[in-house]
Scaffold this active site. Sequence first.
Site, mmCIF file in Angstrom:
data_model
loop_
_atom_site.group_PDB
_atom_site.id
_atom_site.type_symbol
_atom_site.label_atom_id
_atom_site.label_comp_id
_atom_site.label_asym_id
_atom_site.label_seq_id
_atom_site.Cartn_x
_atom_site.Cartn_y
_atom_site.Cartn_z
ATOM 1 N N GLU A 268 0.814 -1.222 0.000
ATOM 2 C CA GLU A 268 0.000 0.000 0.000
ATOM 3 C C GLU A 268 0.850 1.276 0.000
ATOM 4 O O GLU A 268 0.396 2.327 0.447
ATOM 5 C CB GLU A 268 -0.946 0.007 1.205
ATOM 6 N N HIS B 161 -2.974 2.119 8.631
ATOM 7 C CA HIS B 161 -3.978 1.321 7.929
ATOM 8 C C HIS B 161 -4.111 -0.008 8.644
ATOM 9 O O HIS B 161 -3.100 -0.656 8.963
ATOM 10 C CB HIS B 161 -3.556 1.102 6.472
ATOM 11 N N HIS C 245 -6.881 -3.673 9.402
ATOM 12 C CA HIS C 245 -8.048 -4.481 9.061
ATOM 13 C C HIS C 245 -8.825 -4.765 10.345
ATOM 14 O O HIS C 245 -9.133 -5.919 10.651
ATOM 15 C CB HIS C 245 -7.626 -5.784 8.390
ATOM 16 N N TYR D 101 -21.739 11.519 19.218
ATOM 17 C CA TYR D 101 -21.000 12.762 18.985
ATOM 18 C C TYR D 101 -19.513 12.546 18.753
ATOM 19 O O TYR D 101 -18.843 13.360 18.101
ATOM 20 C CB TYR D 101 -21.224 13.744 20.134
ATOM 21 N N HIS E 237 -12.289 -4.017 2.773
ATOM 22 C CA HIS E 237 -10.843 -3.973 3.012
ATOM 23 C C HIS E 237 -10.497 -3.655 4.473
ATOM 24 O O HIS E 237 -9.960 -4.510 5.168
ATOM 25 C CB HIS E 237 -10.217 -2.934 2.075
ATOM 26 N N TYR F 145 -10.868 20.662 22.438
ATOM 27 C CA TYR F 145 -11.017 19.478 23.288
ATOM 28 C C TYR F 145 -9.655 18.899 23.645
ATOM 29 O O TYR F 145 -8.788 18.727 22.788
ATOM 30 C CB TYR F 145 -11.845 18.414 22.557
#
Length: 223
Positions: free
Chosen positions: A77, A96, A98, A117, A159, A212
Site C-alpha cells: 500500500e 492502515h 483491518h 458525537y 478492506h 477538546y
Amino acid sequence: MSGAWEHLALREQMIATARRMNASSLNQGTSGNLSVRVADGFLLTPTGMDYDALVPEDLVLMRFDGSHEGRRSPSSEWQLHRDLLAARPEVGAVLHAHSMFCTTLACLHRDIPAFHYMVSAAGGTDVRCAPYATFGTAELAGHVLAALEGRKACLMANHGMVAVGADLAAAFKLAVEVETLAAMYWRALQVGEPVLLDGAEMARVLEKFKTYGQQPTLPSREG
C-alpha cells in the site's frame, strides 16, 4: 546519515506501534501498515513481515517519487501512504488496519453516521467508506484520498480502515476511537436503526472539538 541507523528512535517507535496494533486487536497478523513522514520522504513498514520479528533495519525509507532504499520491499500500500502524505502536509503519520468492526461495516459499504458525537473526532459529521479498488493500486489510493477530504479517518470498502494524525500517537489513538465507534454502531444496528444527531448539534460538537483535550500551560516553578 543513511542506512539502518537513520531515524533510529522513530523506527523503534513504529515497530512498537505496529506490535501495539496487534496487541490491541486493531490489526491481525501481517495485515495493515504504518508510515511516518521524515525530512527526505517517509518511513514505511515492509510487506508481509511479522511485526514481532521486525527490527529497525526492516523499515523502508520511501521517496515521494516511488523509489525506496533498504533491505526490505515496502508495503503493497505504499502508493496510499505516499499520496496521503503528499496531499496532506499536516499529516505526519498514516495507519492502515483491518480492524474487525470497521472492516465489517466496510464490507457492507456503510459509512459511520452521526449516531454518537464522538464521530466528530475523525474531523466531520461522519466517517465515510471509500469505494472498493484492488489493494495496492493507485485507484484505491485515489478513493481513500477522496474519502478523507476534510476528515482524519475513513473506511475502505471490503478492506479495512485508515487513520491519519500529526504523529504516530495521534493516528493510533484515532484508529482505536474509530474502531470503538464502529463496534458501537454495529451493535446498535442489531437492535434497530440508531437515532442520528442533527447537523446543528454536530456543528456545535465540531466547534467544541477545536479545543477538546487542550490543557492550560502551567506556570514555571523557577524564580
